[in-house]
Write a protein that holds these residues in place. Structure first.
Motif, mmCIF file in Angstrom:
data_model
loop_
_atom_site.group_PDB
_atom_site.id
_atom_site.type_symbol
_atom_site.label_atom_id
_atom_site.label_comp_id
_atom_site.label_asym_id
_atom_site.label_seq_id
_atom_site.Cartn_x
_atom_site.Cartn_y
_atom_site.Cartn_z
ATOM 1 N N MET A 1 -20.022 3.307 -58.970
ATOM 2 C CA MET A 1 -19.372 4.150 -59.988
ATOM 3 C C MET A 1 -19.224 3.389 -61.291
ATOM 4 O O MET A 1 -18.745 2.258 -61.306
ATOM 5 C CB MET A 1 -17.994 4.588 -59.494
ATOM 6 N N SER A 2 -19.630 3.988 -62.410
ATOM 7 C CA SER A 2 -19.451 3.362 -63.716
ATOM 8 C C SER A 2 -18.096 3.750 -64.264
ATOM 9 O O SER A 2 -17.397 4.600 -63.728
ATOM 10 C CB SER A 2 -20.553 3.832 -64.670
ATOM 11 N N ASP A 3 -17.715 3.116 -65.391
ATOM 12 C CA ASP A 3 -16.434 3.447 -65.995
ATOM 13 C C ASP A 3 -16.497 4.747 -66.786
ATOM 14 O O ASP A 3 -15.535 5.139 -67.415
ATOM 15 C CB ASP A 3 -15.946 2.299 -66.890
ATOM 16 N N LYS A 4 -17.641 5.435 -66.756
ATOM 17 C CA LYS A 4 -17.797 6.687 -67.492
ATOM 18 C C LYS A 4 -17.707 7.906 -66.578
ATOM 19 O O LYS A 4 -17.768 9.028 -67.038
ATOM 20 C CB LYS A 4 -19.138 6.697 -68.224
ATOM 21 N N SER A 5 -17.595 7.707 -65.263
ATOM 22 C CA SER A 5 -17.535 8.834 -64.340
ATOM 23 C C SER A 5 -16.498 8.554 -63.266
ATOM 24 O O SER A 5 -16.053 7.423 -63.082
ATOM 25 C CB SER A 5 -18.911 9.071 -63.711
ATOM 26 N N ASN A 214 5.225 15.325 -86.279
ATOM 27 C CA ASN A 214 3.767 15.231 -86.192
ATOM 28 C C ASN A 214 3.306 15.512 -84.778
ATOM 29 O O ASN A 214 4.120 15.733 -83.878
ATOM 30 C CB ASN A 214 3.308 13.843 -86.645
ATOM 31 N N ALA A 215 2.002 15.498 -84.581
ATOM 32 C CA ALA A 215 1.441 15.790 -83.261
ATOM 33 C C ALA A 215 0.252 14.882 -82.984
ATOM 34 O O ALA A 215 -0.355 14.319 -83.901
ATOM 35 C CB ALA A 215 1.026 17.252 -83.160
ATOM 36 N N VAL A 216 -0.076 14.767 -81.709
ATOM 37 C CA VAL A 216 -1.266 14.059 -81.264
ATOM 38 C C VAL A 216 -2.090 15.044 -80.437
ATOM 39 O O VAL A 216 -1.551 15.747 -79.580
ATOM 40 C CB VAL A 216 -0.903 12.822 -80.418
ATOM 41 N N ALA A 217 -3.396 15.099 -80.723
ATOM 42 C CA ALA A 217 -4.293 16.049 -80.050
ATOM 43 C C ALA A 217 -5.360 15.291 -79.265
ATOM 44 O O ALA A 217 -6.485 15.123 -79.747
ATOM 45 C CB ALA A 217 -4.940 16.984 -81.071
ATOM 46 N N PRO A 218 -5.036 14.822 -78.072
ATOM 47 C CA PRO A 218 -6.025 14.063 -77.304
ATOM 48 C C PRO A 218 -7.220 14.910 -76.901
ATOM 49 O O PRO A 218 -7.122 16.140 -76.752
ATOM 50 C CB PRO A 218 -5.244 13.615 -76.062
ATOM 51 N N GLY A 219 -8.341 14.231 -76.716
ATOM 52 C CA GLY A 219 -9.489 14.842 -76.063
ATOM 53 C C GLY A 219 -9.359 14.633 -74.570
ATOM 54 O O GLY A 219 -8.244 14.577 -74.045
ATOM 55 N N PRO A 220 -10.468 14.492 -73.837
ATOM 56 C CA PRO A 220 -10.391 14.304 -72.391
ATOM 57 C C PRO A 220 -9.763 12.953 -72.050
ATOM 58 O O PRO A 220 -10.229 11.910 -72.508
ATOM 59 C CB PRO A 220 -11.856 14.360 -71.951
ATOM 60 N N VAL A 221 -8.681 12.976 -71.287
ATOM 61 C CA VAL A 221 -7.959 11.764 -70.907
ATOM 62 C C VAL A 221 -7.742 11.783 -69.397
ATOM 63 O O VAL A 221 -7.392 12.821 -68.825
ATOM 64 C CB VAL A 221 -6.606 11.658 -71.642
ATOM 65 N N GLU A 236 -15.790 14.989 -61.560
ATOM 66 C CA GLU A 236 -16.831 13.965 -61.542
ATOM 67 C C GLU A 236 -17.513 13.823 -62.901
ATOM 68 O O GLU A 236 -17.939 12.732 -63.290
ATOM 69 C CB GLU A 236 -17.860 14.304 -60.462
ATOM 70 N N GLN A 237 -17.599 14.938 -63.648
ATOM 71 C CA GLN A 237 -18.270 14.939 -64.945
ATOM 72 C C GLN A 237 -17.294 14.814 -66.111
ATOM 73 O O GLN A 237 -17.694 14.835 -67.278
ATOM 74 C CB GLN A 237 -19.062 16.249 -65.112
ATOM 75 N N PHE A 238 -16.029 14.648 -65.814
ATOM 76 C CA PHE A 238 -14.980 14.734 -66.826
ATOM 77 C C PHE A 238 -15.189 13.709 -67.950
ATOM 78 O O PHE A 238 -15.347 12.509 -67.697
ATOM 79 C CB PHE A 238 -13.612 14.527 -66.183
ATOM 80 N N LEU A 244 -18.383 9.711 -77.335
ATOM 81 C CA LEU A 244 -18.336 8.404 -76.676
ATOM 82 C C LEU A 244 -18.751 8.456 -75.203
ATOM 83 O O LEU A 244 -18.801 7.417 -74.542
ATOM 84 C CB LEU A 244 -16.936 7.797 -76.806
ATOM 85 N N LYS A 245 -19.038 9.667 -74.698
ATOM 86 C CA LYS A 245 -19.584 9.862 -73.352
ATOM 87 C C LYS A 245 -18.666 9.375 -72.236
ATOM 88 O O LYS A 245 -19.129 9.000 -71.150
ATOM 89 C CB LYS A 245 -20.950 9.160 -73.212
#
Length: 283
Positions: A1-5, A214-221, A236-238, A244-245
């Motif tokens: 498993m990589s750190d990207k999946s 103010n606000a923070v709008a995260p992407g996928p975390v 698995e694809q998250f 930045l993939k």
């Protein structure tokens, strides 16, 4: 498993951090503070895990006393409490449902009674449910999502103002979905859009009092909401679809909250920060 999946996995709502593979990086080993919030008093909703835990740890490492609320994830909450306490600051925790106005009012009062005031309010607790179509969203789910994700922000802010003076900060957690939508998270995305409007409107309302909003709008975390919301194959694809993939780690998002809570954010109000892995929003 990589750190990207991530390996396929699934949990029941609201999700438990200790059951995630791999465990998220909330900053316990990676965040180093520098006293930017020394002496400040902070209250965080959804502080047991995910982004809320990372913010609690970062605030503590910056010198703030921290109170946090959680729904029912007792083991995660106790772990957060232990990490924060090791920083030598005061820490309170409250178990309950922020969808309940009385709970919101109560934890604000208890925090102020212990700390003397509230300098920083972080509205962060959220509920998210995956649905194939709008027809699959029940009236009960719709109301529940709105009560947790936006009604609670109103209740927490209104109660906290009684204990917050000039220089106070309110930081709301919205989402990239507020700006680009999500076909499988329609009710969740709708609440996150409401949070943006709430942030801007409250900032205008409180400017004369010297309170910044103010606000923070995260992407996928990578947080417990992910395996607790999505089918295993989606987990698995998250995060793979951003520039930045990869998905972000909670500690990477916490830096935005520290900035907005500190002197560095003193000339910002009504704004949204976008730690989202490279998704361009707003033009």
């Amino acid at each position: 498993m990589s750190d990207k999946s991530f390996p396929p996995q699934q949990q029941e709502q609201p999700g438990v951090e200790q059951q995630m593979t791999p465990r998220p990086d909330s900053g316990e080993l990676s965040y180093a503070g520098s006293g930017r919030l020394k002496g400040k008093k902070a209250l965080i909703t959804g502080g047991d895990s995910g982004i809320g835990r990372a913010v609690a740890i970062a605030f503590a490492r910056e010198g703030a006393d921290v109170a946090f609320a959680y729904l029912k994830e007792e083991q995660d909450a106790m772990e957060t409490w232990e990490i924060v306490k090791r920083e030598g600051v005061d820490c309170l925790y409250f178990q309950g449902d922020v969808a309940d106005k009385a709970f919101c009012t109560g934890i604000v009062q208890k925090t102020a009674a212990r700390f003397g005031r509230i300098d920083i309010l972080v509205n962060n607790a959220a509920e998210q449910h995956y649905a194939e179509t709008i027809e699959d969203i029940s009236a009960e789910q719709l109301e529940r999502t709105f009560r947790t994700n936006i009604f609670a922000y109103f209740h927490m802010a209104a109660a906290s103002l009684k204990h917050m003076g000039e220089g106070g900060r309110i930081i709301n957690t919205t989402s990239v979905t507020a700006f680009k939508g999500n076909p499988k998270l329609i009710d969740y995305s709708s609440t996150k859009g409401a949070i943006v409007a709430f942030t801007r409107s409250l900032a205008l309302s409180l400017a004369e009092k010297g309170i910044l909003v103010n606000a923070v709008a995260p992407g996928p975390v990578w947080t417990p909401l992910i395996p607790a919301s999505f089918p295993q194959e989606k987990v698995e694809q998250f995060g793979e679809n951003v520039t930045l993939k990869r998905a972000g780690q909670p500690v990477e998002i916490a830096y935005s909250y520290v900035f907005l809570a500190s002197q560095g954010g003193s000339y910002m109000t009504g704004q949204v920060l976008h730690p989202n892995g490279g998704t361009i929003v707003g033009g």
